[in-house]
Design a protein around this motif. Structure first.
Motif, PDB file in Angstrom:
ATOM      1  N   ALA A 185     -28.145 -13.048   8.589  1.00  0.00           N
ATOM      2  CA  ALA A 185     -27.099 -12.092   8.202  1.00  0.00           C
ATOM      3  C   ALA A 185     -25.713 -12.589   8.605  1.00  0.00           C
ATOM      4  O   ALA A 185     -24.725 -12.297   7.926  1.00  0.00           O
ATOM      5  CB  ALA A 185     -27.385 -10.724   8.816  1.00  0.00           C
TER       6      ALA A 185
ATOM      7  N   HIS B 202     -24.319 -14.609   5.818  1.00  0.00           N
ATOM      8  CA  HIS B 202     -24.409 -13.954   4.512  1.00  0.00           C
ATOM      9  C   HIS B 202     -23.147 -14.124   3.664  1.00  0.00           C
ATOM     10  O   HIS B 202     -23.211 -14.613   2.534  1.00  0.00           O
ATOM     11  CB  HIS B 202     -24.721 -12.462   4.715  1.00  0.00           C
ATOM     12  CG  HIS B 202     -25.001 -11.735   3.458  1.00  0.00           C
ATOM     13  ND1 HIS B 202     -26.268 -11.617   2.940  1.00  0.00           N
ATOM     14  CD2 HIS B 202     -24.177 -11.090   2.600  1.00  0.00           C
ATOM     15  CE1 HIS B 202     -26.210 -10.918   1.819  1.00  0.00           C
ATOM     16  NE2 HIS B 202     -24.966 -10.585   1.596  1.00  0.00           N
TER      17      HIS B 202
ATOM     18  N   GLN C 228     -25.228 -10.736  -3.928  1.00  0.00           N
ATOM     19  CA  GLN C 228     -25.908  -9.795  -3.045  1.00  0.00           C
ATOM     20  C   GLN C 228     -27.185  -9.322  -3.732  1.00  0.00           C
ATOM     21  O   GLN C 228     -27.153  -8.898  -4.877  1.00  0.00           O
ATOM     22  CB  GLN C 228     -24.992  -8.592  -2.757  1.00  0.00           C
ATOM     23  CG  GLN C 228     -25.665  -7.450  -2.040  1.00  0.00           C
ATOM     24  CD  GLN C 228     -26.157  -7.831  -0.657  1.00  0.00           C
ATOM     25  OE1 GLN C 228     -25.391  -8.282   0.182  1.00  0.00           O
ATOM     26  NE2 GLN C 228     -27.440  -7.670  -0.413  1.00  0.00           N
TER      27      GLN C 228
ATOM     28  N   GLU D 125     -30.225  -6.943  -4.749  1.00  0.00           N
ATOM     29  CA  GLU D 125     -30.435  -5.507  -4.916  1.00  0.00           C
ATOM     30  C   GLU D 125     -31.907  -5.243  -5.171  1.00  0.00           C
ATOM     31  O   GLU D 125     -32.587  -6.035  -5.822  1.00  0.00           O
ATOM     32  CB  GLU D 125     -29.609  -4.971  -6.083  1.00  0.00           C
ATOM     33  CG  GLU D 125     -28.116  -5.043  -5.872  1.00  0.00           C
ATOM     34  CD  GLU D 125     -27.334  -4.394  -6.997  1.00  0.00           C
ATOM     35  OE1 GLU D 125     -27.898  -4.192  -8.091  1.00  0.00           O
ATOM     36  OE2 GLU D 125     -26.144  -4.090  -6.774  1.00  0.00           O
TER      37      GLU D 125
ATOM     38  N   ASN E 277     -28.438  -1.905  -2.794  1.00  0.00           N
ATOM     39  CA  ASN E 277     -28.140  -3.109  -2.041  1.00  0.00           C
ATOM     40  C   ASN E 277     -29.189  -3.337  -0.956  1.00  0.00           C
ATOM     41  O   ASN E 277     -29.530  -2.429  -0.217  1.00  0.00           O
ATOM     42  CB  ASN E 277     -26.743  -2.895  -1.432  1.00  0.00           C
ATOM     43  CG  ASN E 277     -26.229  -4.083  -0.683  1.00  0.00           C
ATOM     44  OD1 ASN E 277     -26.964  -4.783  -0.008  1.00  0.00           O
ATOM     45  ND2 ASN E 277     -24.934  -4.307  -0.796  1.00  0.00           N
TER      46      ASN E 277
ATOM     47  N   GLY F 252     -28.770  -5.278   1.567  1.00  0.00           N
ATOM     48  CA  GLY F 252     -28.096  -5.498   2.836  1.00  0.00           C
ATOM     49  C   GLY F 252     -27.924  -6.964   3.177  1.00  0.00           C
ATOM     50  O   GLY F 252     -28.423  -7.857   2.492  1.00  0.00           O
TER      51      GLY F 252
END
Length: 115
Positions: free
Chosen positions: A55, A58, A69, A71, A77, A79
């Motif tokens: 993360a 990211h 991103q 989904e 989303n 995340g």
């Protein structure tokens, strides 16, 4: 699996052939590849790749060609740490290997696997 998924999974298998504990499961609408019981990537129906990343990396990784991103569905989303890479952005082995390397770095960090 779709023909695009089948080809992509075969390419991924080749790149992680030396990993000790690998298995595949169907989830996230794709064929997910697990190393040390943690998902590294999932081959999507359109030949794109869902990639599990750190993360903390990211936003930086989203700047790479074809990366968006991830989904779970329209407007849902997944995340930080989940990136979808378009099929045309991983059409050559060098780009695919780069994404697999990023996913494996994260996998080793969370599973304590070898570096």
């Amino acid at each position: 699996m779709t023909p695009d998924q089948t080809v992509l999974v075969e390419r991924v298998r080749t790149l992680i052939a030396d990993e000790p504990v690998v298995r595949e499961v169907s989830m996230f609408g794709g064929r997910s590849v697990m190393v040390n019981e943690k998902m590294i990537v999932s081959a999507l129906k359109d030949g794109g790749l869902l990639v599990r990343v750190d993360a903390d990396q990211h936003d930086e990784l989203l700047s790479r060609p074809g990366a968006v991103q991830a989904e779970m569905g329209p407007g849902r989303n997944m995340g930080p740490g989940w990136i979808e890479v378009a099929a045309d952005a991983i059409s050559d082995d060098e780009h695919l290997a780069s994404w697999i390397g990023i996913a494996m770095d994260y996998n080793r960090a969370v599973t304590g696997g070898h570096q």
